[in-house]
Design a protein around this motif. Sequence first.
Motif, PDB file in Angstrom:
ATOM      1  N   GLY A 129      11.212   4.717   1.501  1.00  0.00           N
ATOM      2  CA  GLY A 129      10.064   4.981   0.280  1.00  0.00           C
ATOM      3  C   GLY A 129      10.068   6.129  -0.378  1.00  0.00           C
ATOM      4  N   ARG A 130      10.718   7.292   0.224  1.00  0.00           N
ATOM      5  CA  ARG A 130      10.309   8.546  -0.554  1.00  0.00           C
ATOM      6  C   ARG A 130      11.722   8.520  -1.549  1.00  0.00           C
ATOM      7  N   ALA A 131      12.842   8.101  -1.288  1.00  0.00           N
ATOM      8  CA  ALA A 131      13.946   7.883  -1.883  1.00  0.00           C
ATOM      9  C   ALA A 131      13.752   6.942  -3.407  1.00  0.00           C
ATOM     10  N   TYR A 132      12.924   5.891  -2.993  1.00  0.00           N
ATOM     11  CA  TYR A 132      12.339   5.047  -4.076  1.00  0.00           C
ATOM     12  C   TYR A 132      11.316   5.668  -4.989  1.00  0.00           C
ATOM     13  N   TYR A 133      10.387   6.216  -4.423  1.00  0.00           N
ATOM     14  CA  TYR A 133       9.465   6.622  -5.277  1.00  0.00           C
ATOM     15  C   TYR A 133      10.057   7.776  -6.181  1.00  0.00           C
ATOM     16  N   GLY A 134      11.003   8.677  -5.685  1.00  0.00           N
ATOM     17  CA  GLY A 134      11.821   9.559  -6.437  1.00  0.00           C
ATOM     18  C   GLY A 134      12.428   8.870  -7.623  1.00  0.00           C
ATOM     19  N   PHE A 135      13.307   7.835  -7.269  1.00  0.00           N
ATOM     20  CA  PHE A 135      13.750   7.185  -8.506  1.00  0.00           C
ATOM     21  C   PHE A 135      13.000   6.252  -9.555  1.00  0.00           C
ATOM     22  N   SER A 136      11.682   6.201  -8.787  1.00  0.00           N
ATOM     23  CA  SER A 136      10.638   5.507  -9.682  1.00  0.00           C
ATOM     24  C   SER A 136      10.160   6.367 -10.613  1.00  0.00           C
ATOM     25  N   THR A 137       9.838   7.751 -10.343  1.00  0.00           N
ATOM     26  CA  THR A 137       9.315   8.649 -10.944  1.00  0.00           C
ATOM     27  C   THR A 137      10.357   9.216 -12.127  1.00  0.00           C
ATOM     28  N   LEU A 138      11.654   9.205 -11.784  1.00  0.00           N
ATOM     29  CA  LEU A 138      12.714   9.824 -12.742  1.00  0.00           C
ATOM     30  C   LEU A 138      13.632   8.925 -13.453  1.00  0.00           C
ATOM     31  N   LEU A 139      13.332   7.619 -13.039  1.00  0.00           N
ATOM     32  CA  LEU A 139      14.314   6.728 -13.619  1.00  0.00           C
ATOM     33  C   LEU A 139      13.707   5.376 -14.173  1.00  0.00           C
TER      34      LEU A 139
ATOM     35  N   PRO B  77      16.696  -3.115   4.948  1.00  0.00           N
ATOM     36  CA  PRO B  77      16.221  -1.829   4.684  1.00  0.00           C
ATOM     37  C   PRO B  77      15.947  -1.387   3.317  1.00  0.00           C
ATOM     38  N   PHE B  78      16.528  -2.071   2.403  1.00  0.00           N
ATOM     39  CA  PHE B  78      16.533  -1.470   1.193  1.00  0.00           C
ATOM     40  C   PHE B  78      16.007  -2.486   0.140  1.00  0.00           C
ATOM     41  N   ASN B  79      15.953  -3.830   0.423  1.00  0.00           N
ATOM     42  CA  ASN B  79      15.761  -5.042  -0.362  1.00  0.00           C
ATOM     43  C   ASN B  79      14.660  -5.863   0.220  1.00  0.00           C
ATOM     44  N   ARG B  80      14.029  -6.486  -0.646  1.00  0.00           N
ATOM     45  CA  ARG B  80      13.192  -7.698  -0.218  1.00  0.00           C
ATOM     46  C   ARG B  80      13.483  -8.798  -1.397  1.00  0.00           C
ATOM     47  N   VAL B  81      13.732 -10.026  -0.578  1.00  0.00           N
ATOM     48  CA  VAL B  81      14.126 -11.173  -1.761  1.00  0.00           C
ATOM     49  C   VAL B  81      12.767 -12.231  -1.499  1.00  0.00           C
ATOM     50  N   LEU B  82      12.517 -12.591  -2.810  1.00  0.00           N
ATOM     51  CA  LEU B  82      11.518 -13.249  -3.246  1.00  0.00           C
ATOM     52  C   LEU B  82      11.773 -14.677  -4.079  1.00  0.00           C
ATOM     53  N   GLU B  83      11.213 -15.923  -3.391  1.00  0.00           N
ATOM     54  CA  GLU B  83      11.554 -17.153  -3.991  1.00  0.00           C
ATOM     55  C   GLU B  83      10.382 -17.539  -4.605  1.00  0.00           C
ATOM     56  N   ILE B  84      10.468 -17.606  -5.997  1.00  0.00           N
ATOM     57  CA  ILE B  84       9.303 -17.876  -6.849  1.00  0.00           C
ATOM     58  C   ILE B  84       9.676 -19.358  -7.580  1.00  0.00           C
ATOM     59  N   ARG B  85       8.836 -20.380  -7.588  1.00  0.00           N
ATOM     60  CA  ARG B  85       8.971 -21.646  -8.251  1.00  0.00           C
ATOM     61  C   ARG B  85       7.548 -21.893  -8.919  1.00  0.00           C
ATOM     62  N   PRO B  86       7.908 -22.942  -9.746  1.00  0.00           N
ATOM     63  CA  PRO B  86       6.795 -23.268 -10.669  1.00  0.00           C
ATOM     64  C   PRO B  86       5.521 -24.091  -9.764  1.00  0.00           C
TER      65      PRO B  86
ATOM     66  N   ARG C 165       1.033  -1.235  -0.094  1.00  0.00           N
ATOM     67  CA  ARG C 165      -0.039  -0.095  -0.080  1.00  0.00           C
ATOM     68  C   ARG C 165       0.884   1.259  -0.049  1.00  0.00           C
ATOM     69  N   VAL C 166       0.273   2.381  -0.580  1.00  0.00           N
ATOM     70  CA  VAL C 166       1.203   3.701  -0.570  1.00  0.00           C
ATOM     71  C   VAL C 166       1.521   3.855   0.820  1.00  0.00           C
ATOM     72  N   GLU C 167       0.561   3.870   1.733  1.00  0.00           N
ATOM     73  CA  GLU C 167       0.979   4.429   3.180  1.00  0.00           C
ATOM     74  C   GLU C 167       1.916   3.267   3.770  1.00  0.00           C
ATOM     75  N   ASP C 168       2.217   2.146   3.219  1.00  0.00           N
ATOM     76  CA  ASP C 168       3.320   1.344   3.787  1.00  0.00           C
ATOM     77  C   ASP C 168       4.665   2.029   3.363  1.00  0.00           C
ATOM     78  N   ASN C 169       4.917   3.027   2.508  1.00  0.00           N
ATOM     79  CA  ASN C 169       6.001   3.430   1.880  1.00  0.00           C
ATOM     80  C   ASN C 169       6.257   4.748   2.040  1.00  0.00           C
ATOM     81  N   LEU C 170       5.351   5.350   3.037  1.00  0.00           N
ATOM     82  CA  LEU C 170       5.554   6.873   3.206  1.00  0.00           C
ATOM     83  C   LEU C 170       6.605   7.263   4.207  1.00  0.00           C
ATOM     84  N   HIS C 171       7.948   7.020   4.133  1.00  0.00           N
ATOM     85  CA  HIS C 171       9.107   6.936   4.940  1.00  0.00           C
ATOM     86  C   HIS C 171      10.240   7.249   4.350  1.00  0.00           C
ATOM     87  N   PRO C 172      11.375   7.711   4.736  1.00  0.00           N
ATOM     88  CA  PRO C 172      12.782   8.194   3.888  1.00  0.00           C
ATOM     89  C   PRO C 172      13.016   7.063   2.881  1.00  0.00           C
TER      90      PRO C 172
END
Length: 365
Positions: A304-314, A356-365, A295-302
Amino acid sequence: MSTQTSPGTTGQAPALDMDALMAFVLRAVDEVGATLNAGLVVLGDKLGYYRDLAAQGPTTPAELAERTGTAEPYAREWLNAQAAGGYVTYDPPSGRYTLPPEQAVALTVEDSPAFLPGLFQLALGTTHDLDHVLDAARSGGGYGWHEHVTDVHVGCERFFRPSYHAHLVAEWLPALDGVVDKLERGALVADVGCGHGASTVLMAQAFPRSRFVGSDYHPESVAVARQRAADAGVEDRVRFEVASAQELPGSGFDLVTMFDCLHDMGDPVGAAEQVRRALAPDGTWMVVEPMAGDRVEDNLHPVGRAYYGFSTLLCTPASLSQDVGLALGTQAGPARIRDVATAGGFGRFASVAETPFNRVLEIRP
């Protein structure tokens, strides 16, 4: 508290809280200083100022300039700006500036997960291309990763590599069911969107019996990755190819990895489908994405702010520059990544590690 009716309005216009207005103005002034400081950090990194301060201790502008072969006025003003921002301390009686040990780690130790200059270099390179993003926002088009200045590519690796160095082999791969055993015996691995090859080389160094194929659509990054593999002495078990995610070379992979790149892809579902075809029947797809909630509200912190900035511009412009242009965004969150994986033919999905900067996801068939 002083109030004033908002100018240019009629009727029941809300009164302005002038104290709140001035507090916001002062906060904005501080952010202008922070914006300029991105350039100052990159300057200090490239001129060797931080490394010199860390090695030499308390110093004057003249001493810093002499040791680094730079002009004293620049060293003086840079030190004053760093002192005003709390990056260095200033001792008025001696006129000397000191880089505290904590800042020294964050600004000079490149293998520390706290290392920051790469993040500033990435941010500064990203804002360099603002005019192109303005045009893309008006037209609905995109601006490709390959079109950005070199500071974007170099800064991205310098920012993410310390986290990979600290966590990939020791924590992230062991969090995947049975993967380390395969790697130790000898597995076939594809590292998609490998960039400069930091993740590929780290895995190759840790698991010499396995074979690795790194791929990226950016030829200049692939050239750097090949040199990095040569420098690390892992050429015998690593090769790098120029290819998009939808052109993943080979099949029968025991492990396919994507580090901080799935959200940049124009067609992540197509990439997921290609990974599904290329995996061995019992293979694993590891996706490392920027840390985000659903959710957007989950990411309204420093962060998340940096990543939303990179998301918009990059990241969003990069996705929109490609076919499909799904534009997941840097803060897509695990639920949207799960949707991509499910649409690509995968049945199992789990979040297995995080920083604090990454989430690791395990995806399998």
